[in-house]
Every structure is written in structure tokens, then in C-alpha cells.
Design a protein around this motif. Structure first.
Motif, PDB file in Angstrom:
ATOM      1  N   THR A 123     -66.524 -37.488   8.616  1.00 16.80           N
ATOM      2  CA  THR A 123     -66.615 -38.347   7.436  1.00 16.80           C
ATOM      3  C   THR A 123     -67.146 -37.562   6.239  1.00 16.80           C
ATOM      4  OG1 THR A 123     -68.760 -38.977   8.335  1.00 16.80           O
ATOM      5  CG2 THR A 123     -66.981 -40.579   8.591  1.00 16.80           C
ATOM      6  N   ILE A 124     -66.793 -38.034   5.054  1.00 20.66           N
ATOM      7  CA  ILE A 124     -67.305 -37.413   3.827  1.00 20.66           C
ATOM      8  C   ILE A 124     -68.733 -37.877   3.587  1.00 20.66           C
ATOM      9  CG2 ILE A 124     -67.120 -37.456   1.293  1.00 20.66           C
ATOM     10  CD1 ILE A 124     -64.073 -37.837   1.658  1.00 20.66           C
ATOM     11  N   THR A 125     -69.633 -36.940   3.313  1.00 22.32           N
ATOM     12  CA  THR A 125     -70.945 -37.299   2.777  1.00 22.32           C
ATOM     13  C   THR A 125     -70.844 -37.090   1.272  1.00 22.32           C
ATOM     14  OG1 THR A 125     -72.087 -36.594   4.766  1.00 22.32           O
ATOM     15  CG2 THR A 125     -73.417 -36.758   2.770  1.00 22.32           C
ATOM     16  N   THR A 140     -49.937 -29.099   7.501  1.00 28.77           N
ATOM     17  CA  THR A 140     -50.976 -28.070   7.630  1.00 28.77           C
ATOM     18  C   THR A 140     -51.177 -27.672   9.083  1.00 28.77           C
ATOM     19  OG1 THR A 140     -52.690 -29.721   7.876  1.00 28.77           O
ATOM     20  CG2 THR A 140     -52.235 -28.956   5.626  1.00 28.77           C
ATOM     21  N   SER A 141     -51.749 -26.495   9.263  1.00 25.95           N
ATOM     22  CA  SER A 141     -52.069 -26.016  10.603  1.00 25.95           C
ATOM     23  C   SER A 141     -53.567 -26.209  10.830  1.00 25.95           C
ATOM     24  CB  SER A 141     -51.668 -24.538  10.715  1.00 25.95           C
ATOM     25  OG  SER A 141     -51.862 -24.094  12.037  1.00 25.95           O
ATOM     26  N   THR A 142     -53.957 -27.490  10.911  1.00 26.21           N
ATOM     27  CA  THR A 142     -55.373 -27.837  11.110  1.00 26.21           C
ATOM     28  C   THR A 142     -55.625 -27.974  12.603  1.00 26.21           C
ATOM     29  OG1 THR A 142     -55.078 -29.160   9.114  1.00 26.21           O
ATOM     30  CG2 THR A 142     -57.181 -29.399  10.284  1.00 26.21           C
ATOM     31  N   PHE A 191     -69.672 -39.108  20.537  1.00 25.30           N
ATOM     32  CA  PHE A 191     -68.924 -37.850  20.558  1.00 25.30           C
ATOM     33  C   PHE A 191     -68.218 -37.630  19.229  1.00 25.30           C
ATOM     34  CE2 PHE A 191     -69.431 -39.202  24.886  1.00 25.30           C
ATOM     35  CZ  PHE A 191     -69.600 -38.026  25.613  1.00 25.30           C
ATOM     36  N   GLU A 192     -68.217 -36.389  18.740  1.00 22.26           N
ATOM     37  CA  GLU A 192     -67.520 -36.085  17.491  1.00 22.26           C
ATOM     38  C   GLU A 192     -67.090 -34.619  17.494  1.00 22.26           C
ATOM     39  OE1 GLU A 192     -70.156 -36.290  14.115  1.00 22.26           O
ATOM     40  OE2 GLU A 192     -71.593 -34.973  15.065  1.00 22.26           O
ATOM     41  N   ALA A 193     -66.415 -34.203  16.409  1.00 20.48           N
ATOM     42  CA  ALA A 193     -66.114 -32.780  16.224  1.00 20.48           C
ATOM     43  C   ALA A 193     -67.291 -32.177  15.462  1.00 20.48           C
ATOM     44  CB  ALA A 193     -64.820 -32.622  15.441  1.00 20.48           C
ATOM     45  N   ALA A 194     -67.508 -30.860  15.601  1.00 20.46           N
ATOM     46  CA  ALA A 194     -68.633 -30.251  14.890  1.00 20.46           C
ATOM     47  C   ALA A 194     -68.285 -29.943  13.438  1.00 20.46           C
ATOM     48  CB  ALA A 194     -69.076 -28.980  15.610  1.00 20.46           C
ATOM     49  N   HIS A 195     -66.970 -29.920  13.118  1.00 22.43           N
ATOM     50  CA  HIS A 195     -66.580 -29.548  11.748  1.00 22.43           C
ATOM     51  C   HIS A 195     -66.459 -30.778  10.853  1.00 22.43           C
ATOM     52  CE1 HIS A 195     -62.470 -30.892  12.546  1.00 22.43           C
ATOM     53  NE2 HIS A 195     -62.543 -30.258  13.699  1.00 22.43           N
ATOM     54  N   GLY A 196     -66.168 -30.534   9.557  1.00 18.99           N
ATOM     55  CA  GLY A 196     -66.054 -31.619   8.591  1.00 18.99           C
ATOM     56  C   GLY A 196     -64.633 -32.149   8.464  1.00 18.99           C
ATOM     57  N   THR A 197     -64.319 -32.727   7.330  1.00 21.28           N
ATOM     58  CA  THR A 197     -63.041 -33.421   7.136  1.00 21.28           C
ATOM     59  C   THR A 197     -61.919 -32.479   6.689  1.00 21.28           C
ATOM     60  OG1 THR A 197     -63.691 -33.950   4.877  1.00 21.28           O
ATOM     61  CG2 THR A 197     -64.229 -35.581   6.563  1.00 21.28           C
ATOM     62  N   VAL A 198     -62.192 -31.200   6.612  1.00 19.46           N
ATOM     63  CA  VAL A 198     -61.230 -30.140   6.270  1.00 19.46           C
ATOM     64  C   VAL A 198     -60.478 -30.487   4.964  1.00 19.46           C
ATOM     65  CG1 VAL A 198     -59.910 -28.320   7.445  1.00 19.46           C
ATOM     66  CG2 VAL A 198     -60.849 -30.178   8.793  1.00 19.46           C
TER      67      VAL A 198
HETATM   68  P1  NAP Z   1     -65.164 -28.371   6.949  1.00 19.78           P
HETATM   69  O1  NAP Z   1     -64.419 -29.623   6.765  1.00 19.78           O
HETATM   70  O2  NAP Z   1     -65.698 -28.103   8.307  1.00 19.78           O
HETATM   71  O3  NAP Z   1     -64.234 -27.179   6.504  1.00 19.78           O
HETATM   72  C1  NAP Z   1     -64.665 -25.896   6.110  1.00 19.78           C
HETATM   73  C2  NAP Z   1     -63.562 -24.876   6.347  1.00 19.78           C
HETATM   74  O4  NAP Z   1     -63.577 -24.511   7.727  1.00 19.78           O
HETATM   75  C3  NAP Z   1     -62.156 -25.395   6.091  1.00 19.78           C
HETATM   76  O5  NAP Z   1     -61.805 -25.279   4.738  1.00 19.78           O
HETATM   77  C4  NAP Z   1     -61.351 -24.531   7.023  1.00 19.78           C
HETATM   78  O6  NAP Z   1     -61.168 -23.240   6.503  1.00 19.78           O
HETATM   79  C5  NAP Z   1     -62.261 -24.395   8.221  1.00 19.78           C
HETATM   80  N1  NAP Z   1     -62.066 -25.473   9.216  1.00 19.78           N
HETATM   81  C6  NAP Z   1     -62.939 -26.439   9.576  1.00 19.78           C
HETATM   82  N2  NAP Z   1     -62.402 -27.217  10.514  1.00 19.78           N
HETATM   83  C7  NAP Z   1     -61.168 -26.757  10.749  1.00 19.78           C
HETATM   84  C8  NAP Z   1     -60.108 -27.155  11.627  1.00 19.78           C
HETATM   85  N3  NAP Z   1     -60.243 -28.216  12.438  1.00 19.78           N
HETATM   86  N4  NAP Z   1     -58.965 -26.441  11.619  1.00 19.78           N
HETATM   87  C9  NAP Z   1     -58.819 -25.387  10.816  1.00 19.78           C
HETATM   88  N5  NAP Z   1     -59.776 -24.955   9.958  1.00 19.78           N
HETATM   89  C10 NAP Z   1     -60.941 -25.638   9.929  1.00 19.78           C
HETATM   90  O7  NAP Z   1     -66.444 -28.316   5.964  1.00 19.78           O
HETATM   91  P2  NAP Z   1     -66.565 -28.584   4.389  1.00 19.78           P
HETATM   92  O8  NAP Z   1     -65.318 -28.176   3.686  1.00 19.78           O
HETATM   93  O9  NAP Z   1     -67.846 -27.981   4.036  1.00 19.78           O
HETATM   94  O10 NAP Z   1     -66.744 -30.149   4.258  1.00 19.78           O
HETATM   95  C11 NAP Z   1     -65.692 -31.055   3.974  1.00 19.78           C
HETATM   96  C12 NAP Z   1     -66.208 -32.475   4.058  1.00 19.78           C
HETATM   97  O11 NAP Z   1     -66.614 -32.741   5.378  1.00 19.78           O
HETATM   98  C13 NAP Z   1     -67.423 -32.756   3.172  1.00 19.78           C
HETATM   99  O12 NAP Z   1     -67.176 -33.915   2.409  1.00 19.78           O
HETATM  100  C14 NAP Z   1     -68.572 -32.976   4.135  1.00 19.78           C
HETATM  101  O13 NAP Z   1     -69.432 -33.976   3.677  1.00 19.78           O
HETATM  102  C15 NAP Z   1     -67.872 -33.400   5.388  1.00 19.78           C
HETATM  103  N6  NAP Z   1     -68.557 -33.017   6.645  1.00 19.78           N
HETATM  104  C16 NAP Z   1     -68.606 -33.954   7.621  1.00 19.78           C
HETATM  105  C17 NAP Z   1     -69.172 -33.666   8.849  1.00 19.78           C
HETATM  106  C18 NAP Z   1     -69.190 -34.723   9.899  1.00 19.78           C
HETATM  107  O14 NAP Z   1     -68.758 -35.834   9.672  1.00 19.78           O
HETATM  108  N7  NAP Z   1     -69.665 -34.437  11.072  1.00 19.78           N
HETATM  109  C19 NAP Z   1     -69.674 -32.381   9.088  1.00 19.78           C
HETATM  110  C20 NAP Z   1     -69.579 -31.418   8.096  1.00 19.78           C
HETATM  111  C21 NAP Z   1     -69.011 -31.753   6.867  1.00 19.78           C
HETATM  112  P3  NAP Z   1     -59.854 -22.780   5.650  1.00 19.78           P
HETATM  113  O15 NAP Z   1     -59.810 -23.679   4.459  1.00 19.78           O
HETATM  114  O16 NAP Z   1     -60.182 -21.365   5.356  1.00 19.78           O
HETATM  115  O17 NAP Z   1     -58.666 -22.964   6.528  1.00 19.78           O
END
Ligand code: NAP
Ligand code: MG
Length: 399
Positions: free
Chosen positions: A75-77, A322-324, A302-309
Motif C-alpha cells: 500500500t502507499i504511505t 512490465t516485468s514486475t 502475510f505480505e510482500a516485503a517490497h512496496g507498490t513498485v
Molecule cells: P518499492 O515499491 O519496493 O520499489 C523500489 C524499487 O525496487 C522499484 O522501483 C524496483 O526497481 C524495485 N522493486 C521492488 N519490488 C519489485 C518487484 N516486485 N519487481 C521488480 N522490481 C521491484 O519501493 P518505493 O518505490 O520506495 O515505494 C513505492 C511505494 O510503496 C511508496 O508509496 C511506499 O509508501 C510504498 N511502500 C509500501 C510498503 C508496504 O506496503 N509494505 C513497503 C514499502 C513501500 P526498478 O524501478 O529499478 O525496477
């Protein structure tokens, strides 16, 4: 084909941007055709959080308390920039993860997803290392300030009944910087209990490290609380043949690097922040990391560790496929389904979740992967970058 039945609903928390797109795709292609999915759906997308004045997040967290298992999309913060991007927002809503953590009072466990064709940077690591990060207090809730003259700082605690205790921090002969931090006994205790419970659930040893030689009262208290709480888990640990092991943080780091992996490493808030980035990077990527919030009374989110990409989402909106990498989001679903299967005694459901995980790993091993992983693959592996839709179809073909 007969779909697998469920008895208790999963708490489903939908989210934002690219991960919201993947969420639907994963459900449509990899889950709904096989499982008679029961969920209680909460839309945690930013617009709906705004519309409900964030009540939806609170409701979702409370539903997790009721049902015991949740799966959450990223989710977006909102920050300053998002307030401009979404002018309809009436408030800069809090991080949903922080709200949920506040209600469930948990610890976050992060584990890398490992595959044969992507080797960890540390050659001795054979099994994943799970970081358990305390998520309250210390430097994240500290007060700090700068002073510009000679003088003395004093730290005073004022009890509700009026008693006072004061200690001199330091006398200085010139400009200085200051910081005061705290933690709460109750929070440390629930952190300890969550760690012991997770070690029992996953049958892994638990390591805990602090710097109690230097910080004898503060870190010393963490160590004491862990020892006290361990008393309640000792029998379970003995029965499973797993161990609890305390060591200094510097010794822990040396041991972690020389280890084979396969244990849980409990860290204080700051240590966990830094060490989870170290561990995830050394194992490969954030997109290959599972994350689960476990409350001390055994509720799981349970969730993913990354953000909303976000960057991928903007390209998706322009029509690009996209190749997400969807692996972490798929594993959030399988983690939740497995846990539901375990709690409701539905072995078929757990088996399906295992099968889906295996299908993902087999797809990757065959060299079909998203762009982020191609550069990490071992030489000799015929790695081919596909888009998320092609990847999910390839996984489906392995099911
Ligand atoms: P992000 O979404 O994790 O992405 C950062 C970069 O990491 C992306 O631009 C991408 O790199 C790469 N990446 C992350 N996940 C990927 C995936 N599944 N597949 C391919 N590449 C991936 O972090 P962010 O850009 O800092 O944050 C974006 C939004 O997510 C923010 O609004 C933030 O608030 C939110 N967020 C939410 C959570 C959560 O809900 N748990 C956690 C963290 C952040 P490339 O662009 O180089 O391909
Ligand atoms: Mg960090």
C-alpha cells in the motif's frame, strides 16, 4: 475439477499501484481456478482509505484478530508528493502497516526465498536466514537536540505519583548533540514471545543479539526479558530439539557470515532495519523476500516485503506490460493459505499452497524469470526475462 473448499475466511487486504494489478492477476490465474476462495475483503487502496477516513484499515486489523490470518497487498504511505498526486486526500493517512502493527502488536519476520540458480553473496549460506525485527521504540521514537554552549544535560523521569528520578547525562565544555530513547517493557515482552512462538512454528533455532556489555541496563533489560519469556517456551523447544541462543551483536555478525543459515535472528529495531537489508541484498533481492507479522497471541498477517513498485505502475498505465516480480506477493498468498489450512485442518489447502510455491520455484529454475532476477542468475543458467503476465502463465503451466 473439484475446487478446494475453505471453512474460515482469510482477511484479504487489497492495496495500490502495480502490486494491486498483480494481486488481481494472481487471484484470477493462480488461485480462483483451484480454490473455492473464502475471503473477507478490505480495500486498503489509498482512495478507499481516504473515503473511509482510514476506518477500513482499522476494520481489517480487527478482522485479523477475529479470524487469525490475513494477506495484505503493498500500500502507499502518503507523503508530501502523494498529497499532490492525489489532491482528493483529506489527510496524510498513516502507514497502514504501522496501524495494523499497532493493533496486532507484533513482530515482523522476513525470510528470503532462495533458488538454486541464484546463489547468495555469502558462499557458506545454504538455508535462508530469517530476521525478526522489533518494531517499536529505541531510536525510532527518540527525542534529540543540539546545544551550543558549555553546560549539563540531565535526564529526569517523573512518575505519575509525583516521584522523580534524575541522572546527569554529561557535562560538556562546548557545543554538543543529545538524544534520549526508550522502550516499553510490555513491547519487549511481546517481541520476545512472538520470536519464541515463531521459532516453535517454523522449527528453527532462535538467535538474539544486543550490545549488553556496553548498554548494561537498556540492552541488559532486553536480554533479561528474553530469558524470562523463554521459560514459557523451554519445554516446546526441548521437544522440537531447537535452541535459544543469546550473543553480542558483533559476535552474532561474525557467526552469521560463517553460518549455513537456517535460523531466526531476532534484532532490536535499528539492528533489524539494517540487518534485514544486508540479509535480503546478500540473498538476492527484496522481490524475493517474504514478510509476516506475527502477534504474541498467534495472529498472522502475510505480505510482500517490497512496496507498490510505483515506477512500474506508471509504465503500466502507459500501456506497457512490465516485468514486475510477483513472487513475494504470490508467497504472501501461499503463506496465508497454508496457515489457514493448518489452523482449519485442511491438508488439501496447505498442499495446494505448497504446490503453487513449487511451481514458482520450478519456473524460475527453468530460467523463466522477471527482469530483476535475470542479472542475478548464475552463469550457465539460460535466463530469459518475461513480463509479469507471461511469468504467471508459466507458473500456471507448472501447476
Ligand atoms: P518499492 O515499491 O519496493 O520499489 C523500489 C524499487 O525496487 C522499484 O522501483 C524496483 O526497481 C524495485 N522493486 C521492488 N519490488 C519489485 C518487484 N516486485 N519487481 C521488480 N522490481 C521491484 O519501493 P518505493 O518505490 O520506495 O515505494 C513505492 C511505494 O510503496 C511508496 O508509496 C511506499 O509508501 C510504498 N511502500 C509500501 C510498503 C508496504 O506496503 N509494505 C513497503 C514499502 C513501500 P526498478 O524501478 O529499478 O525496477
Ligand atoms: Mg531500512
Amino acid at each position: 475439477m473439484q475446487k478446494i473448499k475453505m471453512t474460515t475466511p482469510l482477511v484479504e487486504m487489497d492495496g495500490d499501484e502495480m502490486t494491486r494489478v498483480l494481486w488481481q492477476l494472481i487471484k484470477d490465474e493462480l488461485i480462483l481456478p483451484y480454490v473455492d476462495l473464502k475471503t473477507e475483503y478490505y480495500d486498503l487502496g489509498l482512495q478507499n482509505r481516504n473515503k473511509t477516513r482510514d476506518q477500513v484499515t482499522i476494520d481489517a486489523a480487527n478482522a485479523t484478530k477475529t479470524y487469525g490470518v490475513a494477506v495484505k497487498c503493498a500500500t502507499i504511505t502518503p507523503n508530501h508528493q502523494r498529497m499532490e498526486e492525489y489532491p482528493e486526500l483529506t489527510e496524510k493517512w498513516k502507514s497502514p502497516n504501522a496501524t495494523i502493527r499497532g493493533i496486532l502488536d507484533g513482530t515482523v519476520f522476513r525470510t528470503p526465498i532462495t533458488i538454486e540458480c541464484i546463489k547468495p553473496a555469502v558462499r557458506t549460506w545454504e538455508k535462508p536466514i530469517t530476521i525478526a525485527r522489533h518494531a517499536y521504540g529505541d531510536v525510532y521514537k527518540a527525542v534529540e537536540f543540539l546545544t551550543d554552549s558549555p553546560g549539563e544535560a540531565v535526564l529526569t523521569f517523573r512518575a505519575e505519583d509525583g516521584r522523580e528520578e534524575a541522572v546527569s547525562v554529561q557535562k560538556v565544555d562546548g557545543p554538543a548533540v543529545w538524544l534520549a530513547q526508550h522502550n516499553k517493557d510490555a513491547s519487549i515482552r511481546s517481541f520476545a514471545r512472538s520470536c519464541f512462538q515463531y521459532a516453535v512454528d517454523t522449527r528453527q533455532d532462535l538467535w538474539f543479539s544486543t550490545k549488553d556489555t556496553i548498554s548494561q541496563k537498556y540492552d541488559g533489560h532486553f536480554r533479561t526479558v528474553f530469558e524470562e519469556e523463554f521459560e514459557h517456551f523451554k519445554a516446546a523447544f526441548e521437544m522440537l530439539g531447537i535452541t535459544y541462543f543469546y550473543t553480542l551483536i558483533d559476535d552474532a555478525i561474525a557467526r552469521v557470515i560463517r553460518s549455513k543459515g537456517g535460523y531466526i535472528w531476532a534484532c532490536k529495531n535499528y539492528d533489524g532495519d539494517v540487518m534485514s537489508d544486508m540479509v535480503s541484498t546478500a540473498f538476492g533481492s527484496l522481490a524475493m523476500m517474504t514478510s509476516v507479522l506475527v502477534s504474541p497471541d498467534g495472529k498472522y498477517e502475510f505480505e510482500a516485503a517490497h512496496g507498490t513498485v510505483t515506477q512500474h505502475y506508471y509504465r503500466y498505465l502507459k500501456g506497457e506490460r512490465t516485468s514486475t516480480n510477483p513472487i513475494a506477493t504470490i508467497f504472501a498468498w501461499t503463506g496465508a493459505l497454508k496457515k489457514r489450512g493448518e489452523l482449519d485442518n485442511l491438508p488439501e489447502l496447505s498442499a495446494f499452497a505448497e504446490k503453487l510455491e513449487t511451481a514458482c520455484l520450478n519456473t524460475l529454475s527453468s530460467g523463466i524469470m522477471t527482469a530483476d532476477l535475470v542479472s542475478l542468475a548464475e552463469s550457465g543458467v539460460n535466463a530469459k526475462a518475461v513480463d509479469s503476465w507471461e511469468f504467471i502463465n508459466a507458473v500456471k503451466a507448472c501447476l
